[in-house]
Design an enzyme around this catalytic site. Structure first.
Site, PDB file in Angstrom:
ATOM      1  N   GLU A 248      12.802  18.564 -17.220  1.00  0.00           N
ATOM      2  CA  GLU A 248      13.531  17.347 -17.598  1.00  0.00           C
ATOM      3  C   GLU A 248      14.776  17.622 -18.444  1.00  0.00           C
ATOM      4  OE1 GLU A 248      10.295  17.572 -17.461  1.00  0.00           O
ATOM      5  OE2 GLU A 248       9.634  15.868 -16.256  1.00  0.00           O
TER       6      GLU A 248
ATOM      7  N   THR B 171      12.512  11.621  -8.539  1.00  0.00           N
ATOM      8  CA  THR B 171      12.042  12.106  -9.843  1.00  0.00           C
ATOM      9  C   THR B 171      11.614  13.566  -9.769  1.00  0.00           C
ATOM     10  OG1 THR B 171      10.663  11.551 -11.748  1.00  0.00           O
ATOM     11  CG2 THR B 171       9.609  11.399  -9.586  1.00  0.00           C
TER      12      THR B 171
ATOM     13  N   GLU C 154       5.237  20.177 -25.654  1.00  0.00           N
ATOM     14  CA  GLU C 154       4.801  18.952 -24.978  1.00  0.00           C
ATOM     15  C   GLU C 154       4.937  17.730 -25.873  1.00  0.00           C
ATOM     16  OE1 GLU C 154       5.046  19.040 -21.880  1.00  0.00           O
ATOM     17  OE2 GLU C 154       3.051  18.608 -21.157  1.00  0.00           O
TER      18      GLU C 154
ATOM     19  N   GLU D 229       1.329  12.042  -7.664  1.00  0.00           N
ATOM     20  CA  GLU D 229       1.810  13.422  -7.491  1.00  0.00           C
ATOM     21  C   GLU D 229       2.036  13.738  -6.019  1.00  0.00           C
ATOM     22  OE1 GLU D 229       2.801  15.171  -9.871  1.00  0.00           O
ATOM     23  OE2 GLU D 229       1.696  14.605 -11.672  1.00  0.00           O
TER      24      GLU D 229
ATOM     25  N   ASP E 120       7.820   6.841 -17.789  1.00  0.00           N
ATOM     26  CA  ASP E 120       9.135   7.423 -17.471  1.00  0.00           C
ATOM     27  C   ASP E 120       9.761   7.055 -16.130  1.00  0.00           C
ATOM     28  OD1 ASP E 120       7.087   8.914 -16.299  1.00  0.00           O
ATOM     29  OD2 ASP E 120       7.697  10.851 -17.106  1.00  0.00           O
TER      30      ASP E 120
HETATM   31  C1  DMJ Z   1       7.724  16.193 -12.373  1.00  0.00           C
HETATM   32  O1  DMJ Z   1       6.678  16.341 -11.489  1.00  0.00           O
HETATM   33  C2  DMJ Z   1       8.400  14.885 -12.179  1.00  0.00           C
HETATM   34  O2  DMJ Z   1       9.665  14.973 -12.726  1.00  0.00           O
HETATM   35  C3  DMJ Z   1       7.657  13.730 -12.771  1.00  0.00           C
HETATM   36  O3  DMJ Z   1       8.342  12.511 -12.713  1.00  0.00           O
HETATM   37  C4  DMJ Z   1       7.250  13.958 -14.183  1.00  0.00           C
HETATM   38  N1  DMJ Z   1       7.530  15.281 -14.610  1.00  0.00           N
HETATM   39  C5  DMJ Z   1       7.195  16.368 -13.776  1.00  0.00           C
HETATM   40  C6  DMJ Z   1       7.716  17.652 -14.363  1.00  0.00           C
HETATM   41  O4  DMJ Z   1       7.674  17.691 -15.724  1.00  0.00           O
END
Ligand code: DMJ
Length: 915
Positions: free
Chosen positions: A406, A492, A388, A147, A294
């Site tokens: 997303e 991401t 979710e 994170e 993912d």
């Molecule tokens: C984000 O922090 C990023 O996209 C991460 O890769 C996974 N998803 C969260 C938000 O849902």
């Protein structure tokens, strides 16, 4: 799969191998708008309409960002229900989710490049100054490496990328001298000790001040990490290396990726969800494209685009082939076992996989992207947000929705690829739903339960980093953005990194890559990124024709049949395997099959395994079906107007709110507050919804006492101070073991934190009206018109003095009632005979919705839920070192009211516009 990479599905041929120097340019083509090619299908959207929606996104961003800056900053996140900052250590721990919070003003850093995309250059300049002035990266706090990388390192690098772009333009940021980059480098060095493992996979957590090894670090004993956690570093780390010339970051991120690639399951080419960072053994052997994996796939493809290194594309294509072979069952994406990829690992999908259609667009595989996106959109249309997790027959499996971006991300990329105005309409629906269901006076609140519409006191930083960026870009024309978005790649977390990095400080490009590619055939070198300008030249209805057959997939079908059964068995005429739902212990044939399972062949063993799994799921489901779903308490009076919705526990007695119309009324505290004897203030609760404190007697007894006093409903508030549905599993109030048919009024339970929102409101406003229901009522203008029912009008005619005295009386009642409640009133400390009877419900049990089950079954008798529990109890962690200088900022109620009035006006304007 064969349609990927500019192959047949892309509608135009591309070279099997392209010189890598073309990659960035080709990647940029992926993002070129194709609006000009669209001529039919969904009605085109006018420029004015798009601008209007773009402006709406700007207003929403201001509401979210403004409230964060005003009420939460410098805290990491805004708590939009209580209108204050979330400071780690000062709130009850939420487990892993708190590992994103490092006391480094997370939301501000995550918002930096969004400000530039949204054309708020002045605000960006101010925000950068604040980051440089206020943010400390040396806190004694344990954070998630993943994170911190995607949100903070990515945020600083995205901010730096756009700061230097602006500086070069010559108007803004002229004073800027790479300060954000220096911070990013400092943070990069802080994260490096996490990589001190023999495998090169990083530890999942690190102490920003003390690293890993030292005793003060309070971390470094973990053995496992998720694949995405270890495999989502390369973009930020390589950008840091290339911006600064310090190659170590890119080296470490590459090494971790190399290790994951080595450890892929060789026969399926899939990776598991979690891996041991020391041995490299797969700890969880299930594999999908959502939670836990993912962005590992995302970063392989994007690393190829940004760094131009063929090995990343080769790996991505190998994995993609496996995904399309085993996981993709269009429109579904279902997890499988890495060793037995024909065996589904679950009967539900998670919301994180909604990014995948966007990645498929980048890959150039448009058809399955359209299909999955359409399926997801229909789930959203049913529940307003993507829960979710949801089952293969599209029922809610885990009802939370933390405003994830997303789906908006995939919508944006599909619009870019197809130019189909349908995707603009989808974006418009997302905007409407956010305003209607998630907007609260002090920001946007995550959905606690998409079915009841109840809120959680949470606004994650990714909401600002990603959601507003993608929604704004969806409606923006080129001239609406002050720079060329095609020159950047999205991380991401939607942070922007410039594509020119591909040709800067390339020292690592060709090094350290594994060299097994001789075993791969040409399909591994499919080139990605269709030229969207000529994507659908002859068939503008292409996207629509793919969506059409899926139009009713959520509402009208029972796609359990879509769940994979071994196709080869059917082809060879073999009997389909025995499924748990069909099993009858009295059927000799079934017993015979059971005996064989696990004995004869691997196929039988596989059947046995699935059978056992299904049996466990079935029995868990049967237990769930005896549970009642959660309910909603919605505050509807001024100034809330239905925008604050609290999650409430149901009662096993009294009026069933799922079968009857909701109950609406003003609230009044009962006296005695515990409601355990005849009320002494029947005139105060008569015709109202009585508030009662938990403890000292059974729930049913409280219900009878308030009912006898004339109450039309009751809300029991937990006496356990600080309890909250955010951190404790909700439960249903059980009866007293006797006949409770005499209880006719609805009864709901609120944890202390949710209850105090109502109690605080009573202290501030003369009268507070609530709605008790199974699902929050839409916050429509009607609700605001209904604001003044006759009883309130009467009370409004009272003099100010009278108002004050009523208010004081309420305070007095509260005070007296509280005093009456002895300190040892906690129900658990009393004997079972005279305490509240609480049947506890686990978080995923909260999501079981018999009403919904019934509805689905009646559509198709074959639909039986086999869901398993989704959520593991998150481990709790107490942050031992709250930073005292980060005191809670509690906003005075007057100023909240002023803000809310402003907000209400803006909201009314918006609604007028819509009309
Ligand atoms: C984000 O922090 C990023 O996209 C991460 O890769 C996974 N998803 C969260 C938000 O849902």
């Amino acid at each position: 799969m064969s349609e990927a990479g500019g192959g047949p599905g892309c509608g135009f041929p591309v070279p099997q191998r392209a010189p890598w120097s073309l990659v960035a340019a080709t990647a940029a083509l992926c993002l070129v708008s194709a609006t000009s090619v669209w001529t039919a299908g969904a009605a085109p959207m006018s420029r004015e309409e798009k601008q209007k929606l773009g402006n709406q996104v700007l207003e929403m961003f201001d509401h979210a960002y403004g409230n964060y800056m005003e009420h939460a900053y410098p805290a990491d996140e805004l708590m939009p229900l209580t209108c204050r900052g979330r400071v780690r250590g000062q709130e009850p721990s939420r487990g892993d989710v708190d590992d994103a919070l490092g006391k480094f003003s997370l939301t501000l850093i995550d918002s930096l490049d969004t400000l530039v995309v949204l054309n708020k250059t002045k605000e960006f300049e101010d925000a950068v100054r604040k980051v440089l002035r206020d943010v400390n990266l040396d806190n004694d706090v344990v954070v998630s490496v993943f994170e911190t990388n995607i949100r903070v390192l990515g945020g600083l690098l995205g901010g730096h990328s756009l700061a230097i772009m602006l500086k070069e333009k010559g108007e803004y940021m002229q004073w800027y001298n790479d300060e954000l980059l220096q911070m990013a480098k400092q943070l990069g060095y802080k994260l490096l000790p996490a990589f001190n493992t023999t495998s090169g996979l990083p530890y999942p957590r690190i102490n920003l001040k003390f690293g890993i090894r030292k005793p003060e670090a309070r971390t470094g004993t973990e053995t496992d990490t998720c694949t995405a956690c270890a495999g989502t570093l390369i973009l930020e780390f390589a950008a840091l290396s290339r911006f600064t010339g310090a190659t170590i970051f890119e080296e470490y991120a590459r090494k971790a990726l190399d290790f994951l690639w080595e450890k892929r399951q060789r026969s399926s080419n899939l990776v598991g969800v979690t891996i041991n960072i020391h041995t490299g053994d797969w700890v969880r052997k299930d594999s999908g494209v959502g939670a836990g994996i993912d962005s590992y796939y995302e970063y392989l493809l994007k690393a190829y685009v940004l760094l131009g290194d063929d090995s990343f594309l080769e790996r991505f294509n190998t994995h993609y082939d496996a995904i399309m072979r085993y996981i993709s069952q269009p429109p579904l994406l279902l997890d499988v076992h890495i060793h037995k990829p024909m065996l589904n690992a679950r009967t539900w999908m998670d919301a994180l996989l909604a990014f995948f259609p966007g990645l498929q667009v980048l890959k150039g595989d448009i058809r399955p992207a359209i299909e999955t996106h359409e399926m997801l959109y229909q789930v959203i249309k049913k529940h307003n947000f993507l829960p979710e997790a949801f089952t293969t027959d599209f029922r809610v499996h885990w009802a939370q929705h933390p405003l994830r971006p997303e789906f908006a991300e995939s919508t944006y990329f599909l619009y870019k690829a197809t130019g189909d105005p349908y995707y603009l309409e989808v974006g418009k629906t997302l905007i409407e739903n956010l305003n209607k269901y998630a907007r609260v006076p002090c920001g946007f609140a995550a959905m606690k339960d998409v079915r009841t519409g109840s809120h959680e006191d949470r606004m994650d930083s990714f909401f600002l980093a990603e959601m507003f960026k993608y929604l704004y870009l969806l409606f923006a024309d080129k001239e609406d953005i002050i720079f060329d978005i095609e020159d950047y790649i999205f991380t991401t977390e939607a942070h922007l990194l410039p594509l020119w990095l591909s040709t800067t400080n390339q020292s690592m490009s060709k090094k350290n890559t594994t060299s097994e590619y001789t075993e791969l055939d040409d399909s591994n070198f499919d080139w990605t990124c269709p030229n969207t300008q000529i994507l659908f030249p002859n068939d503008p209805l292409y996207a629509q024709s793919i969506r059409e057959p899926l139009k009713n997939v959520v509402d009208k079908s029972c796609p359990r049949g879509i769940i994979r059964v071994r196709e080869e068995s059917f082809r060879s005429g073999a009997k389909p395997p025995l499924r748990a739902r069909d099993f009858m212990a009295t059927n000799p044939e079934h017993l015979e099959i059971l005996k064989k399972m696990g004995a004869a062949s691997s196929i039988d063993a596989e059947d046995g395994l699935r059978f056992m799994q299904e049996m466990i799921e079935l029995s868990s489901q049967q237990q769930k079906e005896q549970q009642l779903p959660p309910r909603a308490v919605q505050i509807v009076s001024h100034p809330f107007f239905g925008r604050v919705v609290l999650t409430a526990g149901p009662a096993q007695f009294g009026l069933d709110l799922s079968k009857h119309k909701e109950t609406r009324g003003f609230v009044a505290s009962s006296k005695p507050y515990n409601g355990c004897s005849e009320l002494t203030n029947p005139e105060a609760v008569m015709g109202k919804i009585a508030l009662i404190q938990r403890g000292q007697c059974m729930f049913a007894e409280k219900a009878r006492n308030i009912q006898n006093a004339g109450a039309i409903g009751g809300i029991v508030i937990d006496d356990n101070e600080g309890s909250s549905s955010d951190t404790a599993p909700l439960f249903q109030m059980a009866g007293d073991g006797k006949d409770t048919d005499d209880i006719k009024i609805p009864m709901l339970f609120l944890f202390s934190k949710e209850g105090s929102i109502i109690l605080d409101a009573i202290r501030e406003y003369e009268e507070v009206e609530v709605l008790l229901s199974d699902k929050a009522k839409d916050r429509d203008p009607e609700m605001e018109n209904e604001e003044q029912p006759s009883s309130e009008n009467d009370s409004q005619n009272q003099s100010a003095e009278q108002m004050t005295s009523i208010s004081q009386e309420i305070d007095l009642i509260d005070q007296e009632s509280l005093e009456e409640t002895s300190l040892n009133s906690h129900p658990e400390s009393l004997s079972p005979a005279d305490t509240d009877n609480a049947a506890s419900v686990s978080p995923s049990e909260q999501n079981s919705n018999p009403a919904e089950n019934h509805e689905t079954t009646s559509l198709d008798g074959e639909c039986t839920d086999l869901d398993n529990q989704l959520q593991e109890q998150s481990e709790t962690e107490e942050d031992s070192s709250p930073n005292v200088s980060w005191g809670k900022k509690v906003q005075p109620i007057d100023s909240i009211l002023a803000d809310w009035n402003e907000d209400i006006e803006a909201f009314e304007m918006m609604e007028k516009d819509e009309l």
